[in-house]
Design a protein around this motif. Structure first.
Motif, short mmCIF file in Angstrom:
data_model
loop_
_atom_site.label_atom_id
_atom_site.label_comp_id
_atom_site.label_asym_id
_atom_site.label_seq_id
_atom_site.Cartn_x
_atom_site.Cartn_y
_atom_site.Cartn_z
N ILE A 47 0.84 -1.21 0.00
CA ILE A 47 0.00 0.00 0.00
C ILE A 47 0.87 1.26 0.00
O ILE A 47 0.50 2.26 -0.59
N ARG A 48 2.03 1.20 0.62
CA ARG A 48 2.91 2.37 0.64
C ARG A 48 3.45 2.70 -0.75
O ARG A 48 3.89 3.82 -0.99
N ARG A 49 3.45 1.73 -1.66
CA ARG A 49 3.91 1.99 -3.03
C ARG A 49 2.80 2.48 -3.95
O ARG A 49 3.08 2.90 -5.06
N LEU A 97 -2.50 6.34 -1.76
CA LEU A 97 -2.56 5.67 -0.45
C LEU A 97 -1.22 5.73 0.26
O LEU A 97 -1.17 5.87 1.49
N GLY A 98 -0.12 5.64 -0.48
CA GLY A 98 1.20 5.73 0.12
C GLY A 98 1.43 7.09 0.76
O GLY A 98 2.02 7.20 1.83
N TYR A 99 0.97 8.14 0.10
CA TYR A 99 1.08 9.49 0.66
C TYR A 99 0.29 9.60 1.96
O TYR A 99 0.77 10.17 2.94
N ILE A 100 -0.91 9.02 1.97
CA ILE A 100 -1.75 9.07 3.19
C ILE A 100 -1.09 8.30 4.32
O ILE A 100 -1.08 8.73 5.47
N LEU A 101 -0.52 7.13 4.01
CA LEU A 101 0.11 6.32 5.06
C LEU A 101 1.38 6.95 5.60
O LEU A 101 1.85 6.58 6.68
N PRO A 122 2.20 12.22 9.23
CA PRO A 122 2.81 12.07 10.56
C PRO A 122 2.01 11.23 11.55
O PRO A 122 2.55 10.32 12.16
N GLY A 123 0.75 11.47 11.75
CA GLY A 123 -0.01 10.71 12.75
C GLY A 123 -0.27 9.28 12.33
O GLY A 123 -0.25 8.35 13.14
N ILE A 124 -0.49 9.09 11.05
CA ILE A 124 -0.83 7.76 10.54
C ILE A 124 0.41 6.90 10.39
O ILE A 124 0.36 5.68 10.58
N SER A 125 1.54 7.52 10.08
CA SER A 125 2.76 6.77 9.81
C SER A 125 3.21 5.92 10.99
O SER A 125 3.60 4.77 10.83
N SER A 126 3.15 6.48 12.19
CA SER A 126 3.59 5.71 13.37
C SER A 126 2.66 4.53 13.64
O SER A 126 3.12 3.44 14.01
N LEU A 127 1.36 4.72 13.43
CA LEU A 127 0.41 3.62 13.62
C LEU A 127 0.64 2.52 12.58
O LEU A 127 0.67 1.34 12.92
N VAL A 128 0.85 2.92 11.34
CA VAL A 128 1.07 1.95 10.26
C VAL A 128 2.39 1.22 10.48
O VAL A 128 2.50 0.02 10.20
N ASP A 129 3.41 1.92 10.99
CA ASP A 129 4.69 1.28 11.26
C ASP A 129 4.54 0.19 12.32
O ASP A 129 5.16 -0.87 12.22
#
Length: 130
Positions: A101-103, A107-111, A114-121
């Motif tokens: 999804i990050r590619r 959707l990659g931009y959304i993931l 800042p707030g979403i990135s840590s959760l997705v990680d």
């Protein structure tokens, strides 16, 4: 192709059943279609081997128990059990899905926000492989 269609309709009915305040009939149809579609996609033997591995018995119990409880007529409790079992069963696939999804351009931009990135990680760092 038939399996993908059944799985897609199963996910649609499950989603629609939850939106309509846990409608028993839609959730039951969605569960049956999802499990049947999964069996068609990967085959009956591989489906059986996937669900009944020794280290996945707890997850399988929650998932299939949730399906049974939805079919009996208690949709809210059944869906809670199903979702928990689903995450236990498929947690090894989450890093692959997050990487894919990050590619995807939007959707990659959304993931990566800042707030979403840590959760997705955290979701994507699971080291348990299937």
């Amino acid at each position: 192709e038939i399996g993908m269609g059944l799985t897609g309709f199963g996910v649609f009915f499950l989603f629609f059943g939850m939106i309509l305040f846990f409608d028993k009939a839609l959730l039951a149809i969605g569960n049956v279609l999802f499990v049947a579609g999964l069996s068609f996609v990967i085959g009956l033997e591989r489906t059986f081997r996937f669900f009944f591995q020794k280290h996945k018995m707890k997850a399988t119990g929650f998932f299939l128990g949730g399906v049974l409880i939805v079919l009996i007529g208690w949709p809210l409790i059944g869906m809670i059990l199903e979702i928990y079992g689903f995450f236990l069963l498929f947690r090894g696939f989450f890093p692959v899905v997050v990487g894919f999804i990050r590619r995807v351009p939007v959707l990659g931009y959304i993931l990566n926000l800042p707030g979403i990135s840590s959760l997705v990680d955290k979701v994507g760092e699971s080291n348990n492989m299937v």
